[in-house]
Design a protein around this motif. Structure first.
Motif, PDB file in Angstrom:
ATOM      1  N   PHE A  76       0.811  -1.207   0.000  1.00 52.08           N
ATOM      2  CA  PHE A  76       0.000   0.000   0.000  1.00 52.08           C
ATOM      3  C   PHE A  76       0.852   1.268   0.000  1.00 52.08           C
ATOM      4  O   PHE A  76       0.324   2.373   0.096  1.00 52.08           O
ATOM      5  N   GLY A  77       2.158   1.109  -0.078  1.00 52.31           N
ATOM      6  CA  GLY A  77       3.037   2.261  -0.177  1.00 52.31           C
ATOM      7  C   GLY A  77       3.347   2.952   1.131  1.00 52.31           C
ATOM      8  O   GLY A  77       4.008   3.992   1.141  1.00 52.31           O
ATOM      9  N   GLY A  78       2.911   2.385   2.252  1.00 48.53           N
ATOM     10  CA  GLY A  78       3.159   3.005   3.549  1.00 48.53           C
ATOM     11  C   GLY A  78       4.438   2.490   4.181  1.00 48.53           C
ATOM     12  O   GLY A  78       5.118   1.608   3.655  1.00 48.53           O
ATOM     13  N   SER A  79       4.774   3.055   5.337  1.00 45.18           N
ATOM     14  CA  SER A  79       5.947   2.616   6.083  1.00 45.18           C
ATOM     15  C   SER A  79       5.525   1.585   7.124  1.00 45.18           C
ATOM     16  O   SER A  79       4.389   1.609   7.616  1.00 45.18           O
ATOM     17  N   LYS A  80       6.435   0.706   7.485  1.00 44.03           N
ATOM     18  CA  LYS A  80       6.130  -0.286   8.511  1.00 44.03           C
ATOM     19  C   LYS A  80       7.360  -0.528   9.370  1.00 44.03           C
ATOM     20  O   LYS A  80       8.501  -0.299   8.950  1.00 44.03           O
ATOM     21  N   VAL A  81       7.104  -0.958  10.598  1.00 43.22           N
ATOM     22  CA  VAL A  81       8.145  -1.401  11.520  1.00 43.22           C
ATOM     23  C   VAL A  81       7.821  -2.840  11.876  1.00 43.22           C
ATOM     24  O   VAL A  81       6.694  -3.151  12.282  1.00 43.22           O
ATOM     25  N   ILE A  82       8.780  -3.721  11.723  1.00 44.75           N
ATOM     26  CA  ILE A  82       8.579  -5.131  12.044  1.00 44.75           C
ATOM     27  C   ILE A  82       8.951  -5.350  13.507  1.00 44.75           C
ATOM     28  O   ILE A  82      10.046  -4.979  13.942  1.00 44.75           O
ATOM     29  N   VAL A  83       8.036  -5.922  14.266  1.00 47.39           N
ATOM     30  CA  VAL A  83       8.218  -6.083  15.708  1.00 47.39           C
ATOM     31  C   VAL A  83       8.273  -7.559  16.078  1.00 47.39           C
ATOM     32  O   VAL A  83       7.409  -8.342  15.667  1.00 47.39           O
ATOM     33  N   ILE A  84       9.291  -7.926  16.865  1.00 48.25           N
ATOM     34  CA  ILE A  84       9.417  -9.286  17.394  1.00 48.25           C
ATOM     35  C   ILE A  84       9.308  -9.183  18.911  1.00 48.25           C
ATOM     36  O   ILE A  84      10.179  -8.602  19.570  1.00 48.25           O
ATOM     37  N   GLN A  85       8.247  -9.722  19.484  1.00 49.66           N
ATOM     38  CA  GLN A  85       8.044  -9.649  20.930  1.00 49.66           C
ATOM     39  C   GLN A  85       7.251 -10.856  21.408  1.00 49.66           C
ATOM     40  O   GLN A  85       6.149 -11.099  20.894  1.00 49.66           O
ATOM     41  N   PRO A  86       7.799 -11.634  22.335  1.00 49.44           N
ATOM     42  CA  PRO A  86       9.120 -11.488  22.954  1.00 49.44           C
ATOM     43  C   PRO A  86      10.211 -12.063  22.050  1.00 49.44           C
ATOM     44  O   PRO A  86       9.951 -12.929  21.221  1.00 49.44           O
ATOM     45  N   ALA A  87      11.417 -11.563  22.237  1.00 53.50           N
ATOM     46  CA  ALA A  87      12.550 -12.005  21.432  1.00 53.50           C
ATOM     47  C   ALA A  87      13.610 -12.622  22.337  1.00 53.50           C
ATOM     48  O   ALA A  87      13.765 -12.226  23.487  1.00 53.50           O
ATOM     49  N   GLY A  88      14.345 -13.578  21.793  1.00 47.65           N
ATOM     50  CA  GLY A  88      15.421 -14.219  22.546  1.00 47.65           C
ATOM     51  C   GLY A  88      16.522 -14.684  21.611  1.00 47.65           C
ATOM     52  O   GLY A  88      16.568 -14.314  20.432  1.00 47.65           O
ATOM     53  N   GLU A  89      17.401 -15.512  22.115  1.00 50.38           N
ATOM     54  CA  GLU A  89      18.560 -15.960  21.339  1.00 50.38           C
ATOM     55  C   GLU A  89      18.156 -16.704  20.071  1.00 50.38           C
ATOM     56  O   GLU A  89      18.936 -16.778  19.114  1.00 50.38           O
ATOM     57  N   GLU A  90      16.933 -17.228  20.036  1.00 47.71           N
ATOM     58  CA  GLU A  90      16.512 -18.005  18.870  1.00 47.71           C
ATOM     59  C   GLU A  90      16.426 -17.169  17.592  1.00 47.71           C
ATOM     60  O   GLU A  90      16.433 -17.705  16.488  1.00 47.71           O
ATOM     61  N   ILE A  91      16.367 -15.828  17.714  1.00 48.65           N
ATOM     62  CA  ILE A  91      16.258 -14.999  16.507  1.00 48.65           C
ATOM     63  C   ILE A  91      17.626 -14.554  15.985  1.00 48.65           C
ATOM     64  O   ILE A  91      17.695 -13.843  14.980  1.00 48.65           O
ATOM     65  N   LEU A  92      18.717 -14.937  16.648  1.00 49.27           N
ATOM     66  CA  LEU A  92      20.044 -14.471  16.254  1.00 49.27           C
ATOM     67  C   LEU A  92      20.371 -14.768  14.788  1.00 49.27           C
ATOM     68  O   LEU A  92      20.825 -13.870  14.060  1.00 49.27           O
ATOM     69  N   PRO A  93      20.167 -16.000  14.279  1.00 48.24           N
ATOM     70  CA  PRO A  93      20.467 -16.239  12.857  1.00 48.24           C
ATOM     71  C   PRO A  93      19.665 -15.327  11.931  1.00 48.24           C
ATOM     72  O   PRO A  93      20.187 -14.859  10.906  1.00 48.24           O
ATOM     73  N   ALA A  94      18.411 -15.053  12.284  1.00 45.03           N
ATOM     74  CA  ALA A  94      17.571 -14.184  11.458  1.00 45.03           C
ATOM     75  C   ALA A  94      18.095 -12.754  11.473  1.00 45.03           C
ATOM     76  O   ALA A  94      18.104 -12.066  10.449  1.00 45.03           O
ATOM     77  N   VAL A  95      18.539 -12.288  12.644  1.00 46.81           N
ATOM     78  CA  VAL A  95      19.076 -10.929  12.763  1.00 46.81           C
ATOM     79  C   VAL A  95      20.382 -10.811  11.984  1.00 46.81           C
ATOM     80  O   VAL A  95      20.622  -9.805  11.296  1.00 46.81           O
ATOM     81  N   GLU A  96      21.227 -11.816  12.052  1.00 52.44           N
ATOM     82  CA  GLU A  96      22.488 -11.787  11.300  1.00 52.44           C
ATOM     83  C   GLU A  96      22.214 -11.721   9.794  1.00 52.44           C
ATOM     84  O   GLU A  96      22.892 -10.987   9.065  1.00 52.44           O
ATOM     85  N   ALA A  97      21.198 -12.462   9.345  1.00 55.52           N
ATOM     86  CA  ALA A  97      20.836 -12.419   7.926  1.00 55.52           C
ATOM     87  C   ALA A  97      20.317 -11.038   7.543  1.00 55.52           C
ATOM     88  O   ALA A  97      20.615 -10.532   6.448  1.00 55.52           O
ATOM     89  N   LEU A  98      19.548 -10.432   8.440  1.00 54.29           N
ATOM     90  CA  LEU A  98      19.039  -9.085   8.193  1.00 54.29           C
ATOM     91  C   LEU A  98      20.178  -8.083   8.040  1.00 54.29           C
ATOM     92  O   LEU A  98      20.176  -7.243   7.120  1.00 54.29           O
ATOM     93  N   LEU A  99      21.151  -8.147   8.931  1.00 52.01           N
ATOM     94  CA  LEU A  99      22.257  -7.191   8.914  1.00 52.01           C
ATOM     95  C   LEU A  99      23.207  -7.417   7.744  1.00 52.01           C
ATOM     96  O   LEU A  99      23.907  -6.488   7.326  1.00 52.01           O
ATOM     97  N   GLU A 100      23.213  -8.630   7.208  1.00 52.39           N
ATOM     98  CA  GLU A 100      24.077  -8.938   6.070  1.00 52.39           C
ATOM     99  C   GLU A 100      23.392  -8.675   4.735  1.00 52.39           C
ATOM    100  O   GLU A 100      24.042  -8.696   3.689  1.00 52.39           O
ATOM    101  N   ALA A 101      22.080  -8.428   4.756  1.00 51.79           N
ATOM    102  CA  ALA A 101      21.329  -8.203   3.517  1.00 51.79           C
ATOM    103  C   ALA A 101      21.814  -6.938   2.812  1.00 51.79           C
ATOM    104  O   ALA A 101      22.336  -6.009   3.445  1.00 51.79           O
ATOM    105  N   ALA A 102      21.621  -6.902   1.495  1.00 50.52           N
ATOM    106  CA  ALA A 102      22.080  -5.755   0.717  1.00 50.52           C
ATOM    107  C   ALA A 102      21.366  -4.473   1.107  1.00 50.52           C
ATOM    108  O   ALA A 102      21.962  -3.386   1.092  1.00 50.52           O
ATOM    109  N   ALA A 103      20.077  -4.570   1.464  1.00 54.05           N
ATOM    110  CA  ALA A 103      19.298  -3.387   1.833  1.00 54.05           C
ATOM    111  C   ALA A 103      18.098  -3.816   2.668  1.00 54.05           C
ATOM    112  O   ALA A 103      17.743  -5.000   2.712  1.00 54.05           O
ATOM    113  N   ALA A 104      17.490  -2.848   3.322  1.00 55.01           N
ATOM    114  CA  ALA A 104      16.276  -3.100   4.098  1.00 55.01           C
ATOM    115  C   ALA A 104      15.374  -1.877   3.993  1.00 55.01           C
ATOM    116  O   ALA A 104      15.822  -0.752   4.207  1.00 55.01           O
ATOM    117  N   GLU A 105      14.117  -2.098   3.631  1.00 55.66           N
ATOM    118  CA  GLU A 105      13.152  -1.008   3.519  1.00 55.66           C
ATOM    119  C   GLU A 105      12.569  -0.625   4.881  1.00 55.66           C
ATOM    120  O   GLU A 105      12.241   0.529   5.120  1.00 55.66           O
TER     121      GLU A 105
END
Length: 338
Positions: free
Chosen positions: A72-101
């Motif tokens: 729809f062309g709007g802005s969004k914030v992705i929220v993970i709650q609650p978060a723990g060590e299990e999301i570490l691989p996902a966060v590393e992939a996010l930070l290594e990605a070429a870009a993030a909207e």
């Protein structure tokens, strides 16, 4: 990167577009959630929730979601709650990605110094980490004054201290109480009102009595004992609002715990992790409630409890004792149906 003391407000109210991952962690999860809300407000963005359990099974999903343009062309914030060590691989992939909207916000509880998630968030230039400490009395008083102002209330220091103490310095309870005072005084930012001791006496948080016990009977589905307890209450209905508020406090405690179960943790593991933060006599009842209610059910009860309290305060409901009894029995019957 790790925030410098006193800089977090600037970081969420005027966010750096380069930061794509925010980790808000620490004992005061309400403060962490509030920071996530401020970030979304600053970006004029909607919030999109992603369960940590889903990311554990599909670490690439987070980078995909953050890189996708909103349809729809709007802005969004992705929220993970609650978060723990299990999301570490996902966060590393996010930070290594070429870009993030879209930025990602993770709300975590206490994290140890050996936490891999914390180390990444504090060291990576595209990430930001902030610890939310429990409020002390002075900080809680300042928070009351600040939040009161947003409700259109002018709270003096002695009144702010009383509210903070009655709410045990809990940010969510303070926010709820101030919203009730604003309703009672018909206050708003455009029509501010003084918040004095008279309002506290009239509608302030009442932590006395066995009101939590009555709320627990309803959430635990014990219709027989609940009916007996209701029959012993004051027929004038003066105890109705304190009981509703006790119900709301129990719901506030249950919601983040149940969210952990919904994300994949076992109830017994969650209960063990609570340790001394939960009174030992309450643990069997709380464990039963977690088995009876999912997050959606708790949210529905919370909404109905808020509606009932507003009706009781306005006096536009049946006799208070009757209205309270009907609602609590309905909650207990729903709990029994699961």
């Amino acid at each position: 990167m790790k925030t410098i003391k006193g800089s977090i407000g600037r970081s969420v109210d005027d966010p750096d577009p380069k930061v794509r991952f925010y980790l808000f962690h620490g004992a005061d999860e309400a403060q962490s959630s509030a920071l996530g809300d401020r970030l979304a407000a600053a970006l004029k963005a909607s919030k999109q929730s992603v369960a940590s359990g889903v990311l554990r099974g599909d670490p690439a999903l987070l980078a995909d979601e953050a890189g996708a343009i909103d349809m729809f062309g709007g802005s969004k914030v992705i929220v993970i709650q609650p978060a723990g060590e299990e999301i570490l691989p996902a966060v590393e992939a996010l930070l290594e990605a070429a870009a993030a909207e879209s930025p990602v916000v993770a709300i975590a509880g206490k994290l140890g110094k050996t936490s891999g998630l914390l180390k990444v968030a504090e060291s990576h230039p595209l990430a930001l980490a902030h610890v939310s400490y429990e409020l002390d009395a002075r900080d809680a008083e300042r928070l009351v004054v600040e939040l009161a102002r947003t409700e259109g209330l002018r709270a003096q220091p002695d009144v702010a201290a009383s509210i903070a103490s009655a709410c045990a310095n809990d940010r969510r309870m303070i926010s709820q109480e101030l919203a009730k005072y604003a309703l009672y005084l018909d206050a708003s930012p455009n029509a501010p009102k003084d918040l004095g001791s008279e309002a506290l006496d009239a509608v302030g948080a009442d932590l006395g009595g066995d009101f939590m016990g009555i709320a627990d009977l309803a959430l635990g589905g014990d219709v027989r004992r609940l009916s007996d307890a209701l029959s012993r209450m004051d027929a004038s209905g003066k105890e109705a609002i304190p009981v509703v508020r006790s119900l709301q406090r129990r719901l506030l405690m249950l919601a983040p715990i149940r969210a952990r179960v919904d994300s994949g943790e076992r109830i017994q593991s969650v209960m063990t992790s609570l340790g001394k933060s939960l009174f030992w006599k309450d643990k069997p009842m709380v464990e039963r409630m977690l088995a009876l209610w999912d997050s959606a059910g708790l949210a529905r009860v919370s909404e109905r409890a808020g509606t009932l309290e507003r009706r009781l305060m306005r006096g536009d409901s049946p006799p208070a004792a009757e209205a309270l009894g009907e609602e609590l029995v309905a909650i207990a019957r729903q709990a029994r149906r699961g």
